[in-house]
Design a protein around this motif. Structure first.
Motif, PDB file in Angstrom:
ATOM      1  N   GLY A 194       0.815  -1.214   0.000  1.00 40.18           N
ATOM      2  CA  GLY A 194       0.000   0.000   0.000  1.00 40.18           C
ATOM      3  C   GLY A 194       0.842   1.253   0.000  1.00 40.18           C
ATOM      4  O   GLY A 194       1.787   1.379  -0.769  1.00 40.18           O
ATOM      5  N   ASN A 195       0.524   2.162   0.888  1.00 44.41           N
ATOM      6  CA  ASN A 195       1.218   3.451   0.953  1.00 44.41           C
ATOM      7  C   ASN A 195       2.257   3.506   2.067  1.00 44.41           C
ATOM      8  O   ASN A 195       2.690   4.596   2.446  1.00 44.41           O
ATOM      9  CB  ASN A 195       0.203   4.584   1.135  1.00 44.41           C
ATOM     10  CG  ASN A 195      -0.661   4.757  -0.088  1.00 44.41           C
ATOM     11  OD1 ASN A 195      -0.182   4.634  -1.212  1.00 44.41           O
ATOM     12  ND2 ASN A 195      -1.933   5.034   0.116  1.00 44.41           N
ATOM     13  N   GLU A 196       2.662   2.363   2.607  1.00 44.13           N
ATOM     14  CA  GLU A 196       3.688   2.362   3.645  1.00 44.13           C
ATOM     15  C   GLU A 196       5.004   2.882   3.085  1.00 44.13           C
ATOM     16  O   GLU A 196       5.325   2.656   1.926  1.00 44.13           O
ATOM     17  CB  GLU A 196       3.950   0.941   4.150  1.00 44.13           C
ATOM     18  CG  GLU A 196       2.932   0.405   5.082  1.00 44.13           C
ATOM     19  CD  GLU A 196       3.326  -0.970   5.631  1.00 44.13           C
ATOM     20  OE1 GLU A 196       4.290  -1.590   5.128  1.00 44.13           O
ATOM     21  OE2 GLU A 196       2.668  -1.415   6.564  1.00 44.13           O
ATOM     22  N   ILE A 197       5.741   3.574   3.905  1.00 46.35           N
ATOM     23  CA  ILE A 197       7.128   3.931   3.600  1.00 46.35           C
ATOM     24  C   ILE A 197       7.882   3.958   4.914  1.00 46.35           C
ATOM     25  O   ILE A 197       7.283   3.989   5.987  1.00 46.35           O
ATOM     26  CB  ILE A 197       7.286   5.293   2.862  1.00 46.35           C
ATOM     27  CG1 ILE A 197       6.754   6.443   3.705  1.00 46.35           C
ATOM     28  CG2 ILE A 197       6.641   5.263   1.512  1.00 46.35           C
ATOM     29  CD1 ILE A 197       7.144   7.805   3.174  1.00 46.35           C
ATOM     30  N   TYR A 198       9.184   3.948   4.828  1.00 48.07           N
ATOM     31  CA  TYR A 198      10.031   4.075   6.004  1.00 48.07           C
ATOM     32  C   TYR A 198      10.714   5.430   5.939  1.00 48.07           C
ATOM     33  O   TYR A 198      11.281   5.784   4.887  1.00 48.07           O
ATOM     34  CB  TYR A 198      11.062   2.943   6.036  1.00 48.07           C
ATOM     35  CG  TYR A 198      12.049   3.068   7.161  1.00 48.07           C
ATOM     36  CD1 TYR A 198      11.655   2.796   8.468  1.00 48.07           C
ATOM     37  CD2 TYR A 198      13.346   3.488   6.930  1.00 48.07           C
ATOM     38  CE1 TYR A 198      12.550   2.925   9.517  1.00 48.07           C
ATOM     39  CE2 TYR A 198      14.251   3.612   7.972  1.00 48.07           C
ATOM     40  CZ  TYR A 198      13.842   3.329   9.260  1.00 48.07           C
ATOM     41  OH  TYR A 198      14.729   3.474  10.305  1.00 48.07           O
ATOM     42  N   GLU A 199      10.642   6.174   7.020  1.00 47.09           N
ATOM     43  CA  GLU A 199      11.218   7.519   7.117  1.00 47.09           C
ATOM     44  C   GLU A 199      10.869   8.344   5.885  1.00 47.09           C
ATOM     45  O   GLU A 199       9.696   8.542   5.597  1.00 47.09           O
ATOM     46  CB  GLU A 199      12.717   7.447   7.399  1.00 47.09           C
ATOM     47  CG  GLU A 199      12.999   6.929   8.799  1.00 47.09           C
ATOM     48  CD  GLU A 199      14.447   7.023   9.208  1.00 47.09           C
ATOM     49  OE1 GLU A 199      15.325   7.293   8.351  1.00 47.09           O
ATOM     50  OE2 GLU A 199      14.708   6.816  10.399  1.00 47.09           O
ATOM     51  N   ASN A 200      11.860   8.800   5.117  1.00 47.30           N
ATOM     52  CA  ASN A 200      11.574   9.683   3.975  1.00 47.30           C
ATOM     53  C   ASN A 200      11.273   8.916   2.686  1.00 47.30           C
ATOM     54  O   ASN A 200      11.092   9.510   1.638  1.00 47.30           O
ATOM     55  CB  ASN A 200      12.729  10.667   3.741  1.00 47.30           C
ATOM     56  CG  ASN A 200      13.998   9.993   3.255  1.00 47.30           C
ATOM     57  OD1 ASN A 200      14.055   8.771   3.124  1.00 47.30           O
ATOM     58  ND2 ASN A 200      15.015  10.780   2.990  1.00 47.30           N
ATOM     59  N   GLY A 201      11.262   7.609   2.752  1.00 44.49           N
ATOM     60  CA  GLY A 201      10.936   6.794   1.580  1.00 44.49           C
ATOM     61  C   GLY A 201      12.116   6.460   0.697  1.00 44.49           C
ATOM     62  O   GLY A 201      11.971   5.747  -0.291  1.00 44.49           O
ATOM     63  N   GLY A 202      13.290   6.953   1.013  1.00 47.62           N
ATOM     64  CA  GLY A 202      14.471   6.649   0.210  1.00 47.62           C
ATOM     65  C   GLY A 202      14.364   7.213  -1.198  1.00 47.62           C
ATOM     66  O   GLY A 202      13.558   8.105  -1.477  1.00 47.62           O
ATOM     67  N   GLU A 203      15.182   6.689  -2.082  1.00 42.94           N
ATOM     68  CA  GLU A 203      15.156   7.092  -3.493  1.00 42.94           C
ATOM     69  C   GLU A 203      14.000   6.374  -4.177  1.00 42.94           C
ATOM     70  O   GLU A 203      13.877   5.154  -4.088  1.00 42.94           O
ATOM     71  CB  GLU A 203      16.481   6.707  -4.154  1.00 42.94           C
ATOM     72  CG  GLU A 203      16.529   6.969  -5.635  1.00 42.94           C
ATOM     73  CD  GLU A 203      17.766   6.363  -6.293  1.00 42.94           C
ATOM     74  OE1 GLU A 203      17.780   6.323  -7.536  1.00 42.94           O
ATOM     75  OE2 GLU A 203      18.697   5.927  -5.580  1.00 42.94           O
ATOM     76  N   ILE A 204      13.151   7.115  -4.850  1.00 43.09           N
ATOM     77  CA  ILE A 204      11.989   6.538  -5.519  1.00 43.09           C
ATOM     78  C   ILE A 204      12.392   6.050  -6.912  1.00 43.09           C
ATOM     79  O   ILE A 204      13.037   6.759  -7.677  1.00 43.09           O
ATOM     80  CB  ILE A 204      10.854   7.574  -5.651  1.00 43.09           C
ATOM     81  CG1 ILE A 204      10.435   8.071  -4.265  1.00 43.09           C
ATOM     82  CG2 ILE A 204       9.665   7.000  -6.418  1.00 43.09           C
ATOM     83  CD1 ILE A 204       9.954   7.004  -3.321  1.00 43.09           C
TER      84      ILE A 204
END
Length: 133
Positions: A110-120
């Protein structure tokens, strides 16, 4: 809906096969599609899970815990990846990638991410590269 779900795994596998050569899926569970696609593409593929992983042609697998990984088994990988891991697994995945000196890519649920989401990385589905040496 099943078609869209498997299309996601196909796109992830295609991206990995186009950019890496020696990969490890952590937390493979019973969803072996990405690992199988990478193996068919000629990559060296290894997979781990905290329970006995299923047998997949061309994929070396074993029981291992990302919270206490057997580091020598991961040697030589240029990518560690996880498909829909619990977000609590991301910090030890980052530690693992850092310890063996390889990229870490995560496809979140889904829309989970960790901290800033890293490099997309947008390869159709959105991947998150949380570590790159």
């Amino acid at each position: 809906m099943v078609f869209a779900y498997k299309r996601i795994e196909a796109r992830i596998g295609e991206y990995i096969a186009a950019h890496y050569h020696n990969v490890i899926e952590v937390g493979i569970g019973r969803n072996t599609d990405v690992a199988a696609l990478c193996a068919r593409a000629g990559l060296r593929v290894r997979a781990t899970d905290i329970r006995e992983p299923p047998e997949v042609p061309g994929v070396e697998s074993r029981v291992d815990d990302v919270y206490a990984p057997d580091l020598p088994w991961y040697a030589g990988a240029d990518l560690v990846y996880a498909v829909r891991p619990g977000v609590e697994m991301v910090p030890p995945l980052i530690d693992l990638a850092r310890a063996i000196g390889c990229d870490l890519i995560v496809y979140h649920l889904g829309n989970e991410i960790y901290e800033n989401g890293g490099e997309i990385i947008d390869c159709g589905p959105v991947l998150h590269r949380y570590y790159r040496p």
